[in-house]
Design an enzyme around this catalytic site. Structure first.
Site, PDB file in Angstrom:
ATOM      1  N   ARG A  44      -2.513  -6.392  -4.522  1.00  0.00           N
ATOM      2  CA  ARG A  44      -2.904  -6.857  -3.180  1.00  0.00           C
ATOM      3  C   ARG A  44      -4.425  -6.769  -3.141  1.00  0.00           C
ATOM      4  O   ARG A  44      -4.996  -5.675  -3.209  1.00  0.00           O
ATOM      5  CB  ARG A  44      -2.268  -5.990  -2.087  1.00  0.00           C
ATOM      6  CG  ARG A  44      -2.837  -6.282  -0.723  1.00  0.00           C
ATOM      7  CD  ARG A  44      -2.004  -5.728   0.407  1.00  0.00           C
ATOM      8  NE  ARG A  44      -0.793  -6.500   0.584  1.00  0.00           N
ATOM      9  CZ  ARG A  44      -0.012  -6.428   1.658  1.00  0.00           C
ATOM     10  NH1 ARG A  44      -0.312  -5.625   2.654  1.00  0.00           N
ATOM     11  NH2 ARG A  44       1.075  -7.175   1.748  1.00  0.00           N
ATOM     12  N   HIS A  79       0.363 -15.502   0.126  1.00  0.00           N
ATOM     13  CA  HIS A  79       1.296 -14.360   0.116  1.00  0.00           C
ATOM     14  C   HIS A  79       2.635 -14.895  -0.416  1.00  0.00           C
ATOM     15  O   HIS A  79       3.612 -15.037   0.329  1.00  0.00           O
ATOM     16  CB  HIS A  79       1.438 -13.804   1.529  1.00  0.00           C
ATOM     17  CG  HIS A  79       2.010 -12.423   1.606  1.00  0.00           C
ATOM     18  ND1 HIS A  79       2.421 -11.716   0.482  1.00  0.00           N
ATOM     19  CD2 HIS A  79       2.255 -11.602   2.667  1.00  0.00           C
ATOM     20  CE1 HIS A  79       2.878 -10.533   0.863  1.00  0.00           C
ATOM     21  NE2 HIS A  79       2.787 -10.446   2.179  1.00  0.00           N
ATOM     22  N   GLN A 106       6.060 -13.106   0.152  1.00  0.00           N
ATOM     23  CA  GLN A 106       6.514 -13.235   1.533  1.00  0.00           C
ATOM     24  C   GLN A 106       7.189 -14.596   1.755  1.00  0.00           C
ATOM     25  O   GLN A 106       8.286 -14.681   2.308  1.00  0.00           O
ATOM     26  CB  GLN A 106       5.305 -13.088   2.488  1.00  0.00           C
ATOM     27  CG  GLN A 106       5.672 -13.167   3.943  1.00  0.00           C
ATOM     28  CD  GLN A 106       6.502 -11.984   4.393  1.00  0.00           C
ATOM     29  OE1 GLN A 106       6.119 -10.841   4.244  1.00  0.00           O
ATOM     30  NE2 GLN A 106       7.674 -12.247   4.955  1.00  0.00           N
ATOM     31  N   ASP A 108       2.448 -15.033  12.779  1.00  0.00           N
ATOM     32  CA  ASP A 108       1.844 -13.887  12.081  1.00  0.00           C
ATOM     33  C   ASP A 108       0.699 -13.391  12.975  1.00  0.00           C
ATOM     34  O   ASP A 108       0.288 -14.087  13.920  1.00  0.00           O
ATOM     35  CB  ASP A 108       1.333 -14.337  10.693  1.00  0.00           C
ATOM     36  CG  ASP A 108       0.768 -13.181   9.866  1.00  0.00           C
ATOM     37  OD1 ASP A 108       1.015 -12.004  10.210  1.00  0.00           O
ATOM     38  OD2 ASP A 108       0.056 -13.458   8.866  1.00  0.00           O
ATOM     39  N   CYS A 167       6.268 -12.131   9.551  1.00  0.00           N
ATOM     40  CA  CYS A 167       6.210 -11.373   8.295  1.00  0.00           C
ATOM     41  C   CYS A 167       5.983  -9.883   8.530  1.00  0.00           C
ATOM     42  O   CYS A 167       6.271  -9.080   7.653  1.00  0.00           O
ATOM     43  CB  CYS A 167       5.120 -11.940   7.399  1.00  0.00           C
ATOM     44  SG  CYS A 167       3.485 -11.894   8.158  1.00  0.00           S
ATOM     45  N   ARG A 221      12.658  -8.771   1.717  1.00  0.00           N
ATOM     46  CA  ARG A 221      11.545  -8.598   0.776  1.00  0.00           C
ATOM     47  C   ARG A 221      12.042  -7.854  -0.464  1.00  0.00           C
ATOM     48  O   ARG A 221      11.696  -8.178  -1.600  1.00  0.00           O
ATOM     49  CB  ARG A 221      10.400  -7.787   1.414  1.00  0.00           C
ATOM     50  CG  ARG A 221       9.622  -8.510   2.492  1.00  0.00           C
ATOM     51  CD  ARG A 221       8.766  -9.647   1.962  1.00  0.00           C
ATOM     52  NE  ARG A 221       7.791  -9.242   0.970  1.00  0.00           N
ATOM     53  CZ  ARG A 221       6.579  -8.762   1.243  1.00  0.00           C
ATOM     54  NH1 ARG A 221       6.181  -8.645   2.490  1.00  0.00           N
ATOM     55  NH2 ARG A 221       5.743  -8.434   0.267  1.00  0.00           N
TER      56      ARG A 221
HETATM   57  N1   CP Z   1       4.568  -8.553   5.367  1.00  0.00           N
HETATM   58  C1   CP Z   1       3.876  -7.696   4.592  1.00  0.00           C
HETATM   59  O1   CP Z   1       3.389  -8.041   3.507  1.00  0.00           O
HETATM   60  O2   CP Z   1       3.787  -6.439   5.116  1.00  0.00           O
HETATM   61  P1   CP Z   1       2.865  -5.259   4.570  1.00  0.00           P
HETATM   62  O3   CP Z   1       1.441  -5.639   4.863  1.00  0.00           O
HETATM   63  O4   CP Z   1       3.316  -4.075   5.339  1.00  0.00           O
HETATM   64  O5   CP Z   1       3.085  -5.112   3.099  1.00  0.00           O
HETATM   65  N1  NVA Z   2      -1.951 -12.382   7.511  1.00  0.00           N
HETATM   66  C1  NVA Z   2      -1.728 -10.971   7.426  1.00  0.00           C
HETATM   67  C2  NVA Z   2      -0.470 -10.706   6.670  1.00  0.00           C
HETATM   68  C3  NVA Z   2      -0.102  -9.265   6.521  1.00  0.00           C
HETATM   69  C4  NVA Z   2       1.160  -9.091   5.752  1.00  0.00           C
HETATM   70  C5  NVA Z   2      -2.922 -10.322   6.726  1.00  0.00           C
HETATM   71  O1  NVA Z   2      -3.461 -10.900   5.773  1.00  0.00           O
HETATM   72  O2  NVA Z   2      -3.339  -9.241   7.153  1.00  0.00           O
END
Ligand code: CP
Ligand code: NVA
Length: 301
Positions: A98, A125, A128, A218, A258, A286
């Site tokens: 990440r 993502h 997701q 989101d 999400c 997930r």
């Molecule tokens: N939806 C998602 O990726 O959640 P987290 O940021 O908690 O991993």
């Molecule tokens: N769009 C959000 C998604 C988190 C899972 C972010 O990037 O923070």
């Protein structure tokens, strides 16, 4: 060996991943496809779902996951990505990252001898979005549905555009000017849509929710956007998923998010916890879908 940096990397495997996810969901501890395999997980940003679901996924598949915060690695002190990737490839069987910048994950993969999985970047993502199309199929028993995304056209929206166009799902993105999804991704999605026969529509018009089978949203302030919070809340305030929006959609529409969610901003309490919410199944999925992804990528490496 295959990476999953963008959903397009596994475009020919989507159907088999969906089938395998379904099988693994029915018997969570029944398939030790990754016996003695190790997944390293590098996090440069916070996570609840991604971290826990990947960790549990590896355990259920007979392997192990290592949680590595970027700040605890030499990567956080200036060791370059190239060296980190070369070294980590010699210890583990796969790496999930990440990262703030998508190009950092691309750079890591270029130097990795083991599969690399994008666990969220500024651009995409994919894990997701794969989960989301699985959840939609589970609920609607078809991909021939109309998905509408409201709000910030961010990383999640970008991956959903690619995923839906690849499986032939119609997708409308309703976002104000300045918050629409990445232009290159939209044109990539439109190309896929041409061959799968789906429609991609980008509009600022809320009325276009009409005819939706799935309503998705989101957060308005993604990780990294905190400095622009006030402006974002102002610009996106008319794009909230609430009961009035739901009334415009088809009567059996489901609502997805999400997570994490900020109630009172992009979604209301009554909608996220209402009868039409698929949010909690979506979060659970997930785990099942990532088990299928891991089995495919690490099992075949
Ligand atoms: N939806 C998602 O990726 O959640 P987290 O940021 O908690 O991993
Ligand atoms: N769009 C959000 C998604 C988190 C899972 C972010 O990037 O923070």
């Amino acid at each position: 060996m295959k990476h999953l940096l963008s959903i397009t990397d596994i475009q020919n495997d989507i159907v088999s991943i969906m089938k395998l996810s379904d099988k693994l969901k029915k018997d969570p501890w029944g398939y030790e496809t990754l016996n003695k395999k190790v997944l390293a997980m590098i996090f440069e940003k916070a996570s609840t779902r991604t971290r826990i679901s990947f960790e549990v996924a590896m355990l259920q598949l007979g392997g192990q996951a290592l949680y590595l915060s970027k700040t605890d690695l030499q990567l956080g002190r200036g060791e370059i990505i190239e060296d980190t990737a070369k070294v980590m490839s010699r210890y583990v069987d796969g790496v999930m990252i990440r990262a703030k910048e998508h190009h950092d994950v691309v750079e890591f993969a270029k130097n990795s001898k083991v599969p690399v999985i994008n666990g969220l970047t500024n651009l995409e993502h994919p894990c997701q979005a794969l989960t989301d199309i699985f959840t939609i199929y589970e609920s609607k028993k078809a991909f021939d549905v109309h998905l509408t995304y409201l709000g910030d056209g961010n990383n999640v929206c970008n991956s959903l555009l690619l995923a839906s166009s690849l499986v032939g799902m119609d997708m409308t993105v309703i976002s104000p000017s300045g918050y629409q999804p990445d232009k290159d991704i939209v044109s990539q999605a439109r190309k896929f849509a041409q061959s799968t026969g789906s429609q991609i529509n980008i509009t600022p018009d809320i009325q276009d929710v009409e005819g939706s089978d799935v309503i998705y949203t989101d957060v308005w302030v993604s990780m990294g956007d905190e400095a622009y919070k006030n402006q974002r809340l102002k610009d996106l305030k008319d794009y909230q998923v609430n009961s009035n929006i739901l009334k415009l959609a088809n009567h059996d529409a489901i609502v997805m998010h999400c997570l994490p969610a900020i109630r009172g901003q992009e979604i209301t309490e009554e909608v996220i916890n209402g009868d039409q919410s698929a949010v909690w199944d979506q979060a659970e999925n997930r785990l099942h879908v990532q088990k299928a992804v891991l089995s495919k990528l690490l099992g075949e490496s």
